[in-house]
Design an enzyme around this catalytic site. Structure first.
Site, mmCIF file in Angstrom:
data_model
loop_
_atom_site.group_PDB
_atom_site.id
_atom_site.type_symbol
_atom_site.label_atom_id
_atom_site.label_comp_id
_atom_site.label_asym_id
_atom_site.label_seq_id
_atom_site.Cartn_x
_atom_site.Cartn_y
_atom_site.Cartn_z
ATOM 1 N N HIS A 1 -102.075 -51.351 39.536
ATOM 2 C CA HIS A 1 -101.876 -52.243 38.394
ATOM 3 C C HIS A 1 -102.172 -51.472 37.106
ATOM 4 O O HIS A 1 -103.167 -51.713 36.424
ATOM 5 C CB HIS A 1 -102.759 -53.487 38.506
ATOM 6 C CG HIS A 1 -102.121 -54.606 39.251
ATOM 7 N ND1 HIS A 1 -100.957 -55.215 38.814
ATOM 8 C CD2 HIS A 1 -102.452 -55.222 40.411
ATOM 9 C CE1 HIS A 1 -100.615 -56.177 39.672
ATOM 10 N NE2 HIS A 1 -101.492 -56.193 40.645
ATOM 11 N N ASP B 1 -102.391 -57.441 36.690
ATOM 12 C CA ASP B 1 -103.535 -58.057 37.364
ATOM 13 C C ASP B 1 -104.249 -59.010 36.414
ATOM 14 O O ASP B 1 -104.622 -60.120 36.779
ATOM 15 C CB ASP B 1 -104.493 -56.985 37.887
ATOM 16 C CG ASP B 1 -104.856 -55.945 36.826
ATOM 17 O OD1 ASP B 1 -104.192 -55.877 35.768
ATOM 18 O OD2 ASP B 1 -105.807 -55.175 37.055
ATOM 19 N N TYR C 1 -82.988 -57.385 27.720
ATOM 20 C CA TYR C 1 -82.400 -57.641 26.410
ATOM 21 C C TYR C 1 -83.446 -57.382 25.323
ATOM 22 O O TYR C 1 -84.617 -57.139 25.615
ATOM 23 C CB TYR C 1 -81.916 -59.089 26.330
ATOM 24 C CG TYR C 1 -80.939 -59.463 27.417
ATOM 25 C CD1 TYR C 1 -79.604 -59.081 27.339
ATOM 26 C CD2 TYR C 1 -81.355 -60.180 28.537
ATOM 27 C CE1 TYR C 1 -78.698 -59.409 28.339
ATOM 28 C CE2 TYR C 1 -80.460 -60.507 29.552
ATOM 29 C CZ TYR C 1 -79.137 -60.120 29.446
ATOM 30 O OH TYR C 1 -78.254 -60.439 30.446
ATOM 31 N N GLU D 1 -112.190 -56.027 29.680
ATOM 32 C CA GLU D 1 -111.985 -57.328 30.336
ATOM 33 C C GLU D 1 -112.375 -58.513 29.467
ATOM 34 O O GLU D 1 -111.975 -59.655 29.760
ATOM 35 C CB GLU D 1 -112.761 -57.366 31.657
ATOM 36 C CG GLU D 1 -112.168 -56.418 32.693
ATOM 37 C CD GLU D 1 -112.985 -56.350 33.969
ATOM 38 O OE1 GLU D 1 -112.378 -56.228 35.053
ATOM 39 O OE2 GLU D 1 -114.230 -56.420 33.886
#
Length: 392
Positions: A100, A105, A299, A371
């Site tokens: 990840h 995640d 796009y 985090e």
């Protein structure tokens, strides 16, 4: 309302961080997110939601508020990259060849946290909130996960959609929210060259496909500097060149693959036209044959002005002036598929922190996040969803 969201986010914060670490430790690459899907359903099944599998390995869960109203969607991507993890943390990937390294995640954990927060506020909600856990964002060349979600009814009756990206170039404690184009369109191009093979000691009897390919690579690098309006943006990069098998032979074939990034559909078309002309002219000059293929991956990701103003309002209530406009990035995202269908806004949540050593960019084996950003991501998305239900 914002105080309630903050209190609930604080309540679930440790669980959200724990989920982010679980998904980081157990990543699955595009179209193979079976255990990730299972884990998401397992957690969401404890909440008052209508849950179903979608797009193969994705999940759609819907919260129906106490009162009728519109439907707002919030999307997170759940797949990992096909690289080895080298973050060096206790939650480093246990799945070799999967990592990840792009923040998905955290996206998954934040959306679960947002679902928990909003389920606690069900009695205050007018309308519905749809939580989309989308597979296969990284491997759009083989089929966009967003496109699969749309085909599976993911946007039915949706009035607006929001999504976010944990973004290392943006400093922790800030969030970027801008209207208009914020991420580039992405095209994959493939060039196949057929020359004439022969012995390396007799090049006059050959048409050297490696030399031809090399000339093409050099020439393609002139497009942005000489063929694109200097006031506009584009990127042309060649990432693959394959040719030859032995050192003393001149290869008769070569293959190149690369990407075009652009923030304007006219520029996008012009760049490919220039690639085609350069390849054909160089091959014609040396007597080689060529075939050129183009695959549209994403796009231009363009945020709707009205939705963005509402999301920015939510951002400022959480972070004050640290929620602000941001310049576009030349990276791409298949969230753009949703924005072709319904108005929406995609935001960038800052996770970069030099003091903590969080300096590695997306797609780097050592990529990690601060985090604490998960908390204000949940708060902003929860607040924005509620505001959109009443204002859109």
């Amino acid at each position: 309302m914002d105080n309630i969201i903050k209190e609930l986010t604080d309540k679930y914060y440790n669980e959200i961080v724990g989920l982010r670490r679980y998904f980081h430790k157990n990543p699955e690459i595009s179209k193979k997110e079976f255990n990730t899907q299972k884990k998401i359903i397992e957690i969401l099944s404890t909440l008052d939601l209508n849950i179903r599998k979608a797009a193969g390995t994705g999940v759609i869960a819907e919260l129906n508020g106490k009162y009728p109203g519109k439907t707002i969607a919030i999307r997170a991507d759940i797949d990992a990259l096909a690289i080895d993890d080298d973050c060096g943390k206790p939650y480093q990937s246990q799945n070799k060849g999967a990592c990840h390294a792009c923040g998905h995640d955290g996206h998954t954990a934040m959306l679960i946290g947002t679902a928990k927060v909003l389920c606690n506020m069900k009695d205050k909600i007018n309308g519905n909130i749809r939580f989309i856990f989308q597979p296969s964002e990284e491997e759009v060349a083989d089929g966009s996960g967003a496109d699969s979600i749309i085909k599976d009814g993911g946007l039915e009756n949706v009035s607006a959609i929001i999504g976010s990206h944990l973004w290392q170039p943006v400093e922790f404690g800030t969030v970027g929210i801008s209207e208009g184009p914020v991420m580039a369109a992405s095209d994959e191009f493939s060039i196949f060259i057929k020359g004439k093979a022969g012995h390396a000691s007799m090049p006059h009897q050959t048409i050297d496909s490696i030399l031809t390919a090399s000339q093409i690579v050099v020439a393609l690098n002139t497009i942005v500097g000489r063929d694109v309006d200097p006031m506009k943006q584009a990127v042309v990069s060649v990432g693959v060149l394959k040719s030859g098998k032995v050192y003393n032979s001149i290869a008769g074939t070569a293959m190149l693959k690369g990407t075009i990034r652009s923030l304007d559909e006219n520029v996008r078309k012009d760049v490919f036209d220039h690639i085609k002309k350069i390849v054909e002219d160089i091959c014609d000059m040396v007597g080689a044959h060529c075939k050129i293929e183009r695959n549209t991956c994403t796009y231009v990701l363009s945020n709707d002005p009205k939705v963005t103003s509402i999301v920015l309002e939510a951002g400022k209530e959480v972070l004050g002036e640290n929620a602000h406009e941001i310049k576009p990035f030349m990276s791409s995202e298949d969230f753009s598929y949703y924005l072709k269908k319904v108005p929406g806004c995609f935001i960038f949540i800052g996770v970069g922190n030099i003091e903590k050593g969080i300096i590695y960019p997306q797609h780097h084996p050592k990529y990690d996040i601060d985090e604490r950003a998960l908390s204000y991501g949940v708060q902003i998305m929860s607040s924005a969803a509620l505001k959109l239900l009443s204002k859109i």
